[in-house]
Design a protein around this motif. Structure first.
Motif, PDB file in Angstrom:
ATOM      1  N   SER A 155       0.826  -1.201   0.000  1.00  0.00           N
ATOM      2  CA  SER A 155       0.000   0.000   0.000  1.00  0.00           C
ATOM      3  C   SER A 155       0.868   1.261   0.000  1.00  0.00           C
ATOM      4  O   SER A 155       0.597   2.220  -0.727  1.00  0.00           O
ATOM      5  N   LEU A 156       1.932   1.244   0.796  1.00  0.00           N
ATOM      6  CA  LEU A 156       2.857   2.382   0.828  1.00  0.00           C
ATOM      7  C   LEU A 156       3.572   2.516  -0.504  1.00  0.00           C
ATOM      8  O   LEU A 156       3.831   3.637  -0.979  1.00  0.00           O
ATOM      9  N   SER A 157       3.910   1.386  -1.108  1.00  0.00           N
ATOM     10  CA  SER A 157       4.582   1.397  -2.409  1.00  0.00           C
ATOM     11  C   SER A 157       3.706   2.061  -3.472  1.00  0.00           C
ATOM     12  O   SER A 157       4.179   2.894  -4.259  1.00  0.00           O
ATOM     13  N   THR A 162       1.908   6.985  -6.608  1.00  0.00           N
ATOM     14  CA  THR A 162       0.930   8.062  -6.759  1.00  0.00           C
ATOM     15  C   THR A 162       1.598   9.434  -6.620  1.00  0.00           C
ATOM     16  O   THR A 162       1.346  10.346  -7.411  1.00  0.00           O
ATOM     17  N   LEU A 163       2.454   9.583  -5.600  1.00  0.00           N
ATOM     18  CA  LEU A 163       3.154  10.848  -5.382  1.00  0.00           C
ATOM     19  C   LEU A 163       4.102  11.161  -6.536  1.00  0.00           C
ATOM     20  O   LEU A 163       4.192  12.315  -6.994  1.00  0.00           O
ATOM     21  N   ARG A 180      -5.762   6.870  -1.644  1.00  0.00           N
ATOM     22  CA  ARG A 180      -4.453   6.416  -1.171  1.00  0.00           C
ATOM     23  C   ARG A 180      -3.737   7.496  -0.358  1.00  0.00           C
ATOM     24  O   ARG A 180      -3.118   7.219   0.672  1.00  0.00           O
ATOM     25  N   LEU A 181      -3.803   8.719  -0.834  1.00  0.00           N
ATOM     26  CA  LEU A 181      -3.147   9.804  -0.120  1.00  0.00           C
ATOM     27  C   LEU A 181      -3.785  10.019   1.251  1.00  0.00           C
ATOM     28  O   LEU A 181      -3.092  10.277   2.235  1.00  0.00           O
ATOM     29  N   LYS A 182      -5.096   9.909   1.315  1.00  0.00           N
ATOM     30  CA  LYS A 182      -5.784  10.086   2.600  1.00  0.00           C
ATOM     31  C   LYS A 182      -5.480   8.945   3.567  1.00  0.00           C
ATOM     32  O   LYS A 182      -5.439   9.141   4.777  1.00  0.00           O
ATOM     33  N   ARG A 190      -0.343  15.316   4.064  1.00  0.00           N
ATOM     34  CA  ARG A 190      -1.579  15.023   3.339  1.00  0.00           C
ATOM     35  C   ARG A 190      -2.087  16.263   2.621  1.00  0.00           C
ATOM     36  O   ARG A 190      -2.488  16.194   1.449  1.00  0.00           O
ATOM     37  N   TYR A 191      -2.050  17.411   3.304  1.00  0.00           N
ATOM     38  CA  TYR A 191      -2.538  18.639   2.684  1.00  0.00           C
ATOM     39  C   TYR A 191      -1.701  19.017   1.466  1.00  0.00           C
ATOM     40  O   TYR A 191      -2.242  19.462   0.444  1.00  0.00           O
TER      41      TYR A 191
END
Length: 504
Positions: A155-157, A162-163, A180-182, A190-191
């Motif tokens: 999930s972190l991967s 995404t980033l 995913r970001l949330k 996050r912001y």
């Protein structure tokens, strides 16, 4: 040599070996202060976006947040990540040395891997916020794991991917980017990520709502940061005033001053040094460091439960019960060994609700603040972020369970002062006055008190705190005074952790 003394010598050798091993093992563990500083860094980042209405507060804001909070935060995250990677390598070595590995070690490795990836996600966002997009892409690339890895790591991967897509040229937006970001980012990070996503998606309503939410969170963070930083500063000012008064009084009055040993009467000690030795070996180290952990380990093995898998509330209850058993066992041994000397001479184990014990405890708390803080800064430079910490602190820092927090307060604010002050100030310190000067007894009892916590990084700060506790007890002749100081210290630490944990 009697059989009893032979057993005592053998047990002493075992205890010294066990304590030495625990202290040595703590060297490979990060100081909790490093994790605490990271939470405070998150709080600073959150508060740095606060746009107050009063321009007169700008100077106070700069003093509280610093000139370059993002740059400083990036350095803090890089330093902490290096420490986590070092500990992960050590865990990998331990697992390689033990085929199959223990379940606890495997769980520790998994958590360390997850923490390292979480840090990389945030470090990348800090880098792009400073215009270092290329470096951020490299950081996120290291997070991307092969398919089939553990669910949390996978999930972190995907969040790293995404980033990377958000700041790619041209941007590459994943269909589940927002969720995913949330899920895997919080606070300022996050912001920043959601703001970039909404701008690319041209979702102006979502962006406006996000900015409003961020300002509200930044205001809370700013107030929490002022509270966490302001109260210790105020306490240090009061404590500094008390210390200056004590020093000035000593320079002027000398033997009549509060610091002078001439005004501190020694206790009448009816037992020999061997009984002091027996109480420490049997009552504290044998019961607390050998027998109790062994019994609990057997219970865990028989019942099949793993402490590491317990909920926060379960861990809180476990820690409290462990301390209650330690108190019963330790004080039970103490009572059994000194019972032949009853009735004790006047002044032993005094609990007197009359008199000025409250002011001694409160004044001692304020006096301890600047002393322990200064020593802690020196201590940080010596151990460079290593040396271990109290295992209760990280659990309390990240707890959101009010029941668990209440149990932690009972453990740290009531149970710990009751047992430790009875043993180290009520028994050990007065007993040592038979063989040492008053200040020598205060210093030696404080050192034993610090070593008993079994963390190298805490020896110097806890010795300093122990000396203040000892001085307060010697002067007040009332265990309630040192218990109040001890309880205030532990409760203040927990309160700071709760504030940081809930807003950082």
């Amino acid at each position: 040599m009697t059989f009893k003394r032979l057993i005592l010598i053998v047990l002493t050798v075992g205890v010294v070996f066990s304590v030495g091993l625990r202290l040595w093992q703590s060297w490979s563990q990060p100081q909790f202060q490093s994790r605490l500083e990271l939470f405070q860094t998150n709080l600073v980042l959150q508060a740095s976006t606060y746009q107050g209405d009063d321009p007169n507060l700008d100077s106070a804001r700069r003093a509280l947040l610093g000139a370059e909070p993002i740059k400083i935060a990036a350095k803090e995250y890089q330093t902490f990540r290096q420490s986590v990677v070092k500990n992960l390598d050590q865990t990998q070595s331990l697992l390689a040395a033990s085929p199959g590995g223990s379940e606890t070690l495997q769980l520790t490795r998994s958590r360390q891997q997850q923490l390292a990836l979480e840090l990389d996600l945030r470090l990348g966002i800090l880098q792009v916020s400073q215009g270092q997009t290329k470096e951020a892409q490299q950081t996120w690339a290291e997070v991307i794991q092969p398919a089939g890895s553990e669910p949390d790591l996978e999930s972190l991967s995907k969040t790293a991917g995404t980033l990377a897509g958000l700041w790619n040229q041209p941007p590459q937006l994943m269909p589940d980017a927002e969720s995913r970001l949330k899920k895997n980012l919080d606070g300022w990070f996050r912001y920043q990520a959601l703001s970039q996503l909404y701008q690319l998606q041209q979702r102006q309503d979502a962006l406006a709502a996000l900015q409003l939410e961020q300002q509200q969170a930044a205001g809370r963070a700013y107030r929490s940061l002022a509270l966490v930083g302001g109260i210790p500063v105020l306490g240090c000012l009061i404590g500094g005033g008390i210390l200056l008064f004590l020093l000035g009084q000593w320079l002027v009055q000398r033997k009549q001053s509060l610091l002078s040993p001439a005004g501190m009467a020694a206790w009448t000690v009816p037992w020999e040094r061997e009984l002091i030795w027996e109480v420490l070996i049997f009552g504290f180290f044998l019961v607390g460091q050998i027998l109790l952990p062994l019994v609990l380990q057997l219970v865990q093995g028989a019942s099949g439960f793993n402490l590491a898998l317990l909920s926060v509330r379960g861990k809180a209850v476990y820690i409290l019960m462990d301390y209650i058993l330690l108190t019963i066992g330790g004080l039970g041994v103490l009572y059994f060994l000194i019972q032949p000397f009853f009735p004790l001479p006047e002044g032993w184990f005094r609990f007197n609700f009359k008199g000025n014990w409250f002011w001694w405890g409160l004044g001692g708390y304020f006096a301890a603040l600047p002393l322990v803080i200064v020593v802690s800064l020196v201590n940080q430079a010596i151990w460079k972020g290593q040396g271990g910490s109290n295992p209760l602190l990280p659990i309390a820092l990240e707890s959101r369970d009010n029941v668990a927090l209440f149990i932690f307060f009972l453990t740290a604010g009531v149970a710990a002062p009751l047992f430790e002050e009875t043993l180290f100030r009520g028994f050990l310190l007065p007993s040592l006055t038979r063989y040492f000067s008053i200040w020598g007894a205060i210093a030696l009892s404080a050192l034993v008190f610090a070593v008993a916590h079994l963390n190298l990084s805490e020896v110097l700060p806890l010795t300093t705190l122990g000396m203040v506790l000892g001085f307060v007890y010697v002067r007040s002749r009332n265990l309630l005074a040192s218990m109040l100081l001890h309880g205030l210290w532990n409760s203040g630490t927990l309160l700071s952790l709760i504030i940081l944990g809930n807003t950082g």
